[in-house]
Structure formats: structure tokens, C-alpha cells
Design an enzyme around this catalytic site. Structure first.
Site, short mmCIF file in Angstrom:
data_model
loop_
_atom_site.label_atom_id
_atom_site.label_comp_id
_atom_site.label_asym_id
_atom_site.label_seq_id
_atom_site.Cartn_x
_atom_site.Cartn_y
_atom_site.Cartn_z
N ARG A 98 20.97 83.90 40.21
CA ARG A 98 20.63 82.59 40.80
C ARG A 98 21.86 81.72 40.99
NH1 ARG A 98 14.87 81.31 39.05
NH2 ARG A 98 15.39 79.17 39.58
N LYS B 53 12.68 96.65 30.37
CA LYS B 53 11.53 96.38 29.54
C LYS B 53 11.60 94.95 29.04
CE LYS B 53 12.34 95.91 25.65
NZ LYS B 53 13.27 95.16 24.78
N HIS C 283 15.89 101.93 26.88
CA HIS C 283 17.19 102.53 26.57
C HIS C 283 17.13 103.45 25.35
CE1 HIS C 283 17.76 99.21 23.65
NE2 HIS C 283 18.69 99.95 23.11
N LYS D 51 19.18 107.52 24.11
CA LYS D 51 19.97 107.81 22.90
C LYS D 51 19.93 109.31 22.63
CE LYS D 51 19.00 103.31 20.75
NZ LYS D 51 20.22 102.62 20.39
N HIS E 254 10.07 100.62 22.56
CA HIS E 254 10.93 101.53 21.80
C HIS E 254 10.14 102.32 20.75
CE1 HIS E 254 14.02 99.47 23.89
NE2 HIS E 254 14.24 98.50 23.04
C1 BG6 Z 1 16.41 95.62 22.89
C2 BG6 Z 1 15.72 94.40 22.32
O1 BG6 Z 1 15.58 96.28 23.80
O2 BG6 Z 1 16.76 96.51 21.83
C3 BG6 Z 1 16.59 93.72 21.27
O3 BG6 Z 1 15.41 93.48 23.36
C4 BG6 Z 1 17.05 94.71 20.24
O4 BG6 Z 1 15.90 92.64 20.66
C5 BG6 Z 1 17.65 95.95 20.88
O5 BG6 Z 1 18.01 94.08 19.41
C6 BG6 Z 1 17.95 97.04 19.87
O6 BG6 Z 1 18.63 98.07 20.51
P1 BG6 Z 1 19.62 99.04 19.70
O7 BG6 Z 1 20.05 100.04 20.70
O8 BG6 Z 1 20.73 98.16 19.19
O9 BG6 Z 1 18.80 99.61 18.58
#
Ligand code: BG6
Length: 496
Positions: free
Chosen positions: A59, A164, A194, A198, A256
């Protein structure tokens, strides 16, 4: 991190095209901390061909190409300081900026024109990735703006990546699916989580399906319970504006933890491909009854101590209203009603400001049915456990009983350990893996429309009637009420 200790994604993966990537939310935290370092890493490693173009869209009208490159270079030097001398030239050659202001039709028309102009100027092949690194409220207007400006299709392929949480609940996820399907075909939609990028999460498939040893024990016959923990010691990291509207259930559990659950519990897929794997994941989610409020405990952190340092409570965090009832901790129990898992409780737990950062799956096996050793009580023989640590100290431990030498008959619990770092060194970054998958058109590690709806469905009742959060001191393992979810004869929550 020096370049020598950085792990690359698979060697030999090199794109045949020079694409254009548009990232929406280009001035945000995710872009600076994760996406830019991942894109830079892909370029340095030769996976993203030189001459590809990244167009940041946001924006803000405060940036132009030059000032955006300076902002990005600063972030890269902080979050990805390998080959520091190459950062400025890479930013100058690769990054561009286009404001989308308040997202009016004219703004998207201007964006479409800029994309076409960049493709012409850089003689690109017309292959495009549109990456929505945005808060969930911004997905629908952005998708609509893109679609109406004719950006759902381009001269080559067009793929859209959506972060997400995909929606706020089942209804909004369904509406979002309907909207995105108006402009994009399902195979060109990449709903990203994500955790699926991993290495250790992908290794869950290898652990289960390349090892007869474990898979033959993987059912109600041998397993007494499964515990999935994603614990964080960090707090909000300046993201109160997003987090207070999301909470742990939307931020972590629906995506997750549910992804980990489905990989741990699914049946053997017919093939290693996107459809076969996602079919099995959906099947297992559909075998779970929606979680009821009495099956869950919500918590919210209070002031406490982590690693000897005092940290404020949730209400004292900048940007959090004093009256907020947003949960920063969730523990819940669910049951999978299928032949493999009937009767086996699955426990999911996540929270911010917990005692330490750890992501673990703990599979508890049944105790021996009878005590054969005459001097031992049944409680002296502990259940075997498979502890799969997904981060940090990635690896797994097999926990078993041994007889300590020389003593009368007695048992002691010991561990057999495997650690990734000892065998393989550092692991590649999840965002690099997933971005390369998008560029190569491999959707195996992305979430399908029916899958995202099935996972929201699981938590529909809980979202409609959330339990009041119970306080827990920062640096603890969450509210003690979480213990009451366990059955009286069960081992307590694991303490890594
Ligand atoms: C994100 C969340 O998707 O994942 C965060 O929005 C969180 O709140 C993070 O801290 C954790 O990811 P990772 O890879 O550090 O375990």
C-alpha cells in the site's frame, strides 16, 4: 551465518525459465525475515536464474525502486548475511517496487501495466508467481483486484501463493475458495504452510513409509497415545496487530499442528504425488469429529521469566488491548474414528512464551500387558516412546527400558538418539524449498481447497464457543488445567 554453514535445497534443481514474482505485503515482516532471504538464497545457489524479477507490491507510496532496494538490502544483511558483497548488486538487478495504494481498480491496472513493462524490458518468458504475504482480511480484496485486472492468467503460467491462515473460520475459507476459483484453477493455487517445507516434517513420510519397523507399530494395537507439541519461547515479536485478531488456534493449530497431525496419522498414499498424498490427508481429517470446547484448554501468558530474563504478560505487550481474551496457548484432545486409530487419543499443544522452543511428536506405545518380572510393579516398567523432534536439535529418540548392570532385577529408561546435524549438518530453509516447488509447479507440499476446509471444520465448534483463556506464567508449560485433558492412567505431558 557464513556461507559455509548454510544448507542449500536439493542440488540439480534449476529452473528453465526466468519468472517474475510479485509479492504483496512487500514491506512486511514476512517479506523481510523470510521471503527475501529465501529468494536471495535461491539466486545465490543458482536455483533462481539471474535476470528473474521480483516486484514488491504494497500500500505504501513511500517507496520507489531505489528506496525499496535499500530497505531490502538492510533486511538481507540482518537476516541473511551470507555473501554480503553480493546483496546490493542482487537487489539492484532483481528488485522493483509498485504501490497498490488502497487497492482501487486503477491501482491494479497500473500493476498489470508495470508487470507487462518489466517483462518486456527484461525479456522474460511471461511466467508469473503472485505471492500474497498478507493478513487474512486482505486476501479477498487482493484476489478480486488481481482477477478483475486480468492477472489470473498471463502470457505463460500464473501461480498464486496464499499465506496462512486461509480465512478465519470454515465459512470464510469456503468463500475465499469460491472467490479464488473464479480467477485461478485449483492446480495453480498454492496455499502455503511453511511447516510442510521443513525437512524434518517431510521426513515424517520417510520415517513412516520407508521403515517397516515403525509403520508396523503405527496403530491402535501398539500405540497408546500421540502428542504433538509446537512450543515457542518467543512472544509477539511486534505482531500484536495481527496476532490479537488471530490467536493460537488460527495462527498455529488449524494449520501447522493439523498438518503435522495428518502426516502422522494418514494411511499409506498410493503414490508420492500431490493428489495421492493430499487425498490421504483429507481422509484422515474427515475421520475426526469436530473438537468440542470441553476437549480444549485455552491459555494466555502472564509476566514471567524465560532464560533468567523477565518478560511482560500478554496484556502488557505493545498493541494488545487490556481487555483481550485472545488465546496464546491451546491444548486439546481429539480422536480419529477409523480402523487404525480408534480409541487412541491425540493431544495437540502449542503456545507462546513457553519454557523453551521445541516442536515434537511423541508416540507412546502400550505398556507390556502383564508384569513378568516378579519384583517389579507394573508402574516400574515405562512405556516405550518414539520422540520425533522437528526443531531444534532435529532428530529422533527411541525411549526404552534396560536392566542396569549388576543390580537385582530392575529397569531403567534409556534413549537411543539420532540427530540430523551429526549426519547432515545444517538443514535447508523451509521457504526456499517451498518457493522452488512453486516455481517448478509441484504442489505436493501445499494445502488443497478441500483440505483447508476440512481442517477449519475440525475447529468450527471451538471457534464458535471458545473456552475462556486461563493465565499461565511466561516460562512455564502453560496452564495446569491442560493436565486435566489427560486420562488418569496416562503418562503426563512430555517435558522435552
Ligand atoms: C508462523 C506463526 O506461521 O509460525 C508465528 O504466524 C510462529 O506466530 C511461527 O511464531 C513459527 O514458525 P517456526 O518455523 O519458527 O516454528
Amino acid at each position: 551465518m557464513p556461507s559455509s554453514t548454510r544448507a542449500s535445497v536439493a542440488v540439480g534443481r534449476k529452473l528453465e525459465t526466468r519468472p517474475l514474482l510479485v509479492v504483496f505485503g512487500a514491506t512486511g515482516d514476512l517479506m523481510r525475515r523470510k521471503l527475501l532471504p529465501a529468494l536471495y538464497g535461491l539466486s545465490v545457489d543458482g536455483h533462481l536464474p539471474a535476470g528473474s524479477v521480483i516486484l514488491g507490491a504494497a500500500r505504501s507510496t513511500d517507496y520507489q525502486d531505489a528506496s525499496y532496494r535499500s530497505w531490502a538490502a538492510l533486511g538481507l544483511k540482518q537476516f541473511s548475511p551470507f555473501h554480503p558483497d553480493a546483496i546490493d548488486p542482487w537487489c539492484d538487478a532483481t528488485l522493483f517496487y509498485q504501490p497498490v495504494r488502497d487497492g482501487a481498480a486503477d491501482d491494479y491496472r497500473a500493476l498489470a501495466e508495470r508487470i507487462a513493462a518489466l517483462e518486456k524490458e527484461h525479456q522474460l518468458d511471461g511466467n508469473r508467481v503472485l505471492y500474497l504475504a498478507l493478513p487474512f482480511e486482505a486476501f479477498a480484496p487482493t484476489i478480486q483486484g488481481l482477477g478483475e485486472a486480468g492477472l489470473g492468467h498471463g502470457p505463460g503460467w500464473t501461480r498464486i501463493v496464499i499465506e496462512k491462515p486461509f480465512g478465519r473460520d470454515l465459512d470464510s475459507a469456503k468463500s475465499l475458495n469460491q472467490l479464488v476459483h473464479q480467477y485461478f484453477d485449483e492446480p495453480s493455487i498454492y496455499r502455503i504452510d511453511h511447516y510442510l517445507g521443513k525437512e524434518t516434517v517431510q521426513n515424517l513420510l520417510v520415517l513412516r513409509f520407508a521403515n517397516v519397523l515403525f509403520e508396523s507399530l503405527w496403530s491402535r494395537d501398539r500405540v497408546s497415545k500421540v502428542e504433538i507439541t509446537v512450543a515457542e519461547d518467543l512472544g509477539l515479536e511486534g505482531r500484536a496487530g495481527y496476532y490479537d485478531r488471530a490467536g493460537a488456534l488460527r495462527d498455529m493449530v488449524q494449520n501447522h499442528l493439523t498438518q503435522l497431525l495428518s502426516l502422522v496419522a494418514m494411511e499409506v498414499p498410493a503414490a508420492y504425488d500431490a493428489e495421492a498424498i493430499r487425498n490421504e490427508k483429507v481422509k484422515v481429517l474427515r475421520s475426526i469429529a469436530p473438537v468440542r470446547p470441553e476437549q480444549a484448554v485455552f491459555g494466555q501468558y502472564e509476566a514471567g521469566t524465560i532464560d533468567g530474563a523477565s518478560v511482560p504478560g500478554y496484556h502488557q505487550e505493545q498493541g494488545v488491548p487490556g481487555s483481550s481474551v485472545t488465546e496464546t496457548f491451546v491444548a486439546l484432545q481429539l480422536r480419529i474414528e477409523n480402523w487404525r486409530w480408534q480409541g487412541v487419543p491425540f493431544y495437540l499443544r502449542t503456545g507462546k512464551r513457553l519454557a523453551q522452543r521445541v516442536t515434537q511428536v511423541v508416540v507412546n506405545f502400550h505398556r507390556p500387558p502383564v508384569t513378568f518380572f516378579k519384583d517389579l510393579d507394573p508402574e516400574d516398567v515405562h512405556s516405550n516412546e518414539l520422540v520425533i523432534t522437528l526443531q531444534p536439535n532435529e532428530g529422533f529418540d527411541l525411549v526404552f527400558e534396560v536392566k542396569p548392570p549388576g543390580e537385582a532385577m530392575a529397569t531403567r529408561t534409556e534413549r537411543m538418539r539420532f540427530r540430523y546435524a551429526e549426519q547432515f549438518g545444517n538443514l535447508p530453509d523451509a521457504y526456499q524449498t517451498l518457493l522452488l516447488d512453486v516455481l517448478e509447479g509441484d504442489a505436493t507440499l501445499f494445502v488443497r481447497a478441500d483440505e483447508v476446509e476440512a481442517s477449519w471444520q475440525l475447529f468450527a465448534e471451538l471457534l464458535a464457543h471458545p473456552p475462556a483463556p486461563k493465565g499461565y506464567p511466561a516460562g512455564s508449560w502453560g496452564p495446569s488445567a491442560a493436565d486435566q485433558l489427560l486420562q488418569p492412567n496416562e503418562e503426563p505431558w512430555s517435558r522435552p
